[in-house]
Design a protein around this motif. Sequence first.
Motif, mmCIF file in Angstrom:
data_model
loop_
_atom_site.group_PDB
_atom_site.id
_atom_site.type_symbol
_atom_site.label_atom_id
_atom_site.label_comp_id
_atom_site.label_asym_id
_atom_site.label_seq_id
_atom_site.Cartn_x
_atom_site.Cartn_y
_atom_site.Cartn_z
ATOM 1 N N TYR A 89 163.284 56.267 -3.512
ATOM 2 C CA TYR A 89 162.362 55.883 -2.443
ATOM 3 C C TYR A 89 161.352 57.010 -2.288
ATOM 4 O O TYR A 89 161.456 58.066 -2.927
ATOM 5 C CB TYR A 89 163.086 55.600 -1.125
ATOM 6 N N SER A 90 160.357 56.791 -1.452
ATOM 7 C CA SER A 90 159.353 57.811 -1.152
ATOM 8 C C SER A 90 159.261 57.945 0.362
ATOM 9 O O SER A 90 160.158 57.480 1.076
ATOM 10 C CB SER A 90 157.998 57.434 -1.764
ATOM 11 N N GLY A 91 158.193 58.570 0.861
ATOM 12 C CA GLY A 91 158.080 58.621 2.303
ATOM 13 C C GLY A 91 157.124 59.656 2.828
ATOM 14 O O GLY A 91 156.636 60.528 2.096
ATOM 15 N N HIS A 92 156.851 59.533 4.136
ATOM 16 C CA HIS A 92 156.089 60.515 4.897
ATOM 17 C C HIS A 92 157.071 61.448 5.609
ATOM 18 O O HIS A 92 157.977 60.980 6.301
ATOM 19 C CB HIS A 92 155.210 59.838 5.943
ATOM 20 N N GLY A 123 156.483 70.090 17.490
ATOM 21 C CA GLY A 123 157.022 69.123 18.440
ATOM 22 C C GLY A 123 156.744 67.675 18.101
ATOM 23 O O GLY A 123 156.742 66.822 18.993
ATOM 24 N N ARG A 124 156.561 67.388 16.823
ATOM 25 C CA ARG A 124 156.296 66.001 16.426
ATOM 26 C C ARG A 124 157.430 65.076 16.844
ATOM 27 O O ARG A 124 157.205 63.917 17.207
ATOM 28 C CB ARG A 124 156.074 65.921 14.907
ATOM 29 N N TYR A 125 158.663 65.590 16.791
ATOM 30 C CA TYR A 125 159.827 64.745 17.050
ATOM 31 C C TYR A 125 160.521 65.096 18.373
ATOM 32 O O TYR A 125 161.733 64.907 18.507
ATOM 33 C CB TYR A 125 160.799 64.834 15.876
ATOM 34 N N ALA A 126 159.776 65.608 19.320
ATOM 35 C CA ALA A 126 160.324 65.845 20.659
ATOM 36 C C ALA A 126 160.775 64.521 21.275
ATOM 37 O O ALA A 126 160.346 63.438 20.853
ATOM 38 C CB ALA A 126 159.263 66.501 21.547
ATOM 39 N N LEU A 169 162.326 62.301 12.289
ATOM 40 C CA LEU A 169 162.036 60.884 12.110
ATOM 41 C C LEU A 169 160.980 60.654 11.037
ATOM 42 O O LEU A 169 159.907 60.097 11.290
ATOM 43 C CB LEU A 169 161.588 60.268 13.436
ATOM 44 N N ASN A 170 161.272 61.072 9.826
ATOM 45 C CA ASN A 170 160.422 60.770 8.686
ATOM 46 C C ASN A 170 160.616 59.316 8.265
ATOM 47 O O ASN A 170 161.655 58.715 8.560
ATOM 48 C CB ASN A 170 160.757 61.695 7.520
ATOM 49 N N THR A 171 159.649 58.758 7.537
ATOM 50 C CA THR A 171 159.788 57.346 7.156
ATOM 51 C C THR A 171 160.947 57.137 6.184
ATOM 52 O O THR A 171 161.495 56.034 6.112
ATOM 53 C CB THR A 171 158.490 56.805 6.529
ATOM 54 N N ASP A 172 161.332 58.164 5.469
ATOM 55 C CA ASP A 172 162.486 58.001 4.575
ATOM 56 C C ASP A 172 163.801 58.096 5.336
ATOM 57 O O ASP A 172 164.870 57.864 4.756
ATOM 58 C CB ASP A 172 162.452 59.049 3.450
ATOM 59 N N ASN A 173 163.740 58.406 6.636
ATOM 60 C CA ASN A 173 164.943 58.425 7.476
ATOM 61 C C ASN A 173 164.984 57.244 8.436
ATOM 62 O O ASN A 173 165.743 57.273 9.413
ATOM 63 C CB ASN A 173 165.003 59.726 8.289
ATOM 64 N N MET A 174 164.180 56.225 8.172
ATOM 65 C CA MET A 174 164.105 55.047 9.040
ATOM 66 C C MET A 174 164.714 53.852 8.318
ATOM 67 O O MET A 174 164.271 53.466 7.226
ATOM 68 C CB MET A 174 162.655 54.737 9.400
#
Length: 505
Positions: free
Chosen positions: A88-91, A295-298, A259-264
């Motif tokens: 897979y890939s991701g942001h 703090g992107r994932y606060a 919460l990266n897209t590869d962890n969703m």
Amino acid sequence: MNAPHLPDLKNAHPLEALPFDNHFARLPAAFYTRLPPTGIPDPYPIAVSPDAASLLSLDPEAASHPRFTDYFAGNRALPGSEPLAAVYSGHQFGMWSGQLGDGRAHLLGAVQTPAGPIELQLKGAGPTPYSRFSDGRAVLRSSVREFLCSEAMHALGVPTTRALSLIGSNLPVIREKVETAAVVTRLAPSFVRFGSFEHWSALDRNHELRVLADYVIDNFRPALRERDKPYAALLVDVCERTAEMVARWQVLGFMHGVLNTDNMSILGLTLDYGPFGFMEAFDPNHICNHSDTHGRYAWRMQPRVCHWNLLALGDALQSLIGHPDHIRELIEHSYWPHYERCFQQAANARLGLAQVLPGDADFVGETFGLLQRQRLDLTCFFRALSHLPAQASREERVVSDAPLREQFSDRDEGHAWLLAWRTRLAREGRDDATRQAAMLACNPKYVLRNWIAEAAIRAAGTGDFALVTRLLECLRHPFDEQPDNEAWSSPPPDWADGLTVSCSS
């Protein structure tokens, strides 16, 4: 409340006769690399979740099987399994990272169960072609956390992957320091991620994108096949399930941390427990991952980040759904309204409110403002609130409100809020016994606080795994009174003030 679900002994499967049906392995070869796990030397069992075992209808004696540890350490092939690592890939942190994949995970296959297929995946069992120059290992520290939190979140009613077993080894693994290795066996209907779709979209391989979407629909959302536009319906389904998941996180004060897209998860499950945390002294800007320097994932950002990730998924699905404006409209009209409904209903339930009435959104906002201003412990506050009566004289409130009142630094503000809360309860008029029982069933006494997990990790590091097992048993019943575990319902002790968690594992 939270009684453990045990398998039907008449239909329990012996360990070596699990009914595998490896549908992901039937996808074209481009979707994965077939390879066995490397395993770990001299593995030893640390813990097994009986609730997760029941999902597979495993014989209760399976954990005592002489080869159980070798199977779930990756040292021996489980009969019927077809090990592979998915691509897979991701942001990551909002930036496109290109190809990723199962860098330390091996999918063994899917077991047929009465509830549908459940995939078994070993995490930490050695390198794969997607390891990106890493060792493919997981350390004991992060593995204890993932094992415990997977099962704790399920008991809290949050959609999540599960954890069957935790196996350790004295194999040295170098992270910020030298640690030891471990392998967690994770369970889920599917481990397909947002990034699984981004991968094929980025490569302009629309055939594979369609194959993957059809695979998800046909195996996990078959009702969507009957829709006029099944791919658009799939996106809406993912939006709504993601909204429900993150709404439950928010009311519990859970922070995923990365919460990266590869962890969703495409199924709306909490996936990849890394630098997670549960809120204690409430701060909406709290960052549980010290690698998250911006703090992107606060906590307060999680709903918006999930929305951003859904936009990335929608962009990946353009060739199947249509114009970007149409995709954005689908996401906006499904995600935010569903999130707001789920959050309001869950927050109302925590407050003992059976209905959603005009003005409730403002009252919930005022409540979280109170929590922030007074730096109240989220879990302790709602648990204490669950015991309070609605109708009580001033003299009675002196006694009944004391456990909660003592949490307030500003007693006058706390008193004013309690008056407003009781005024709102009066609009429904439920009897106290019914309301209190409902509140105690949704306001946990026990969550996996970082300091508790750290205590279990430190004990496990010395070879003492009793605390991991005891914690698992406690967290299986988070809403119950457990006098022997009373200390675990408390805010962190002084020694835990400096605890931090990062992406390193």
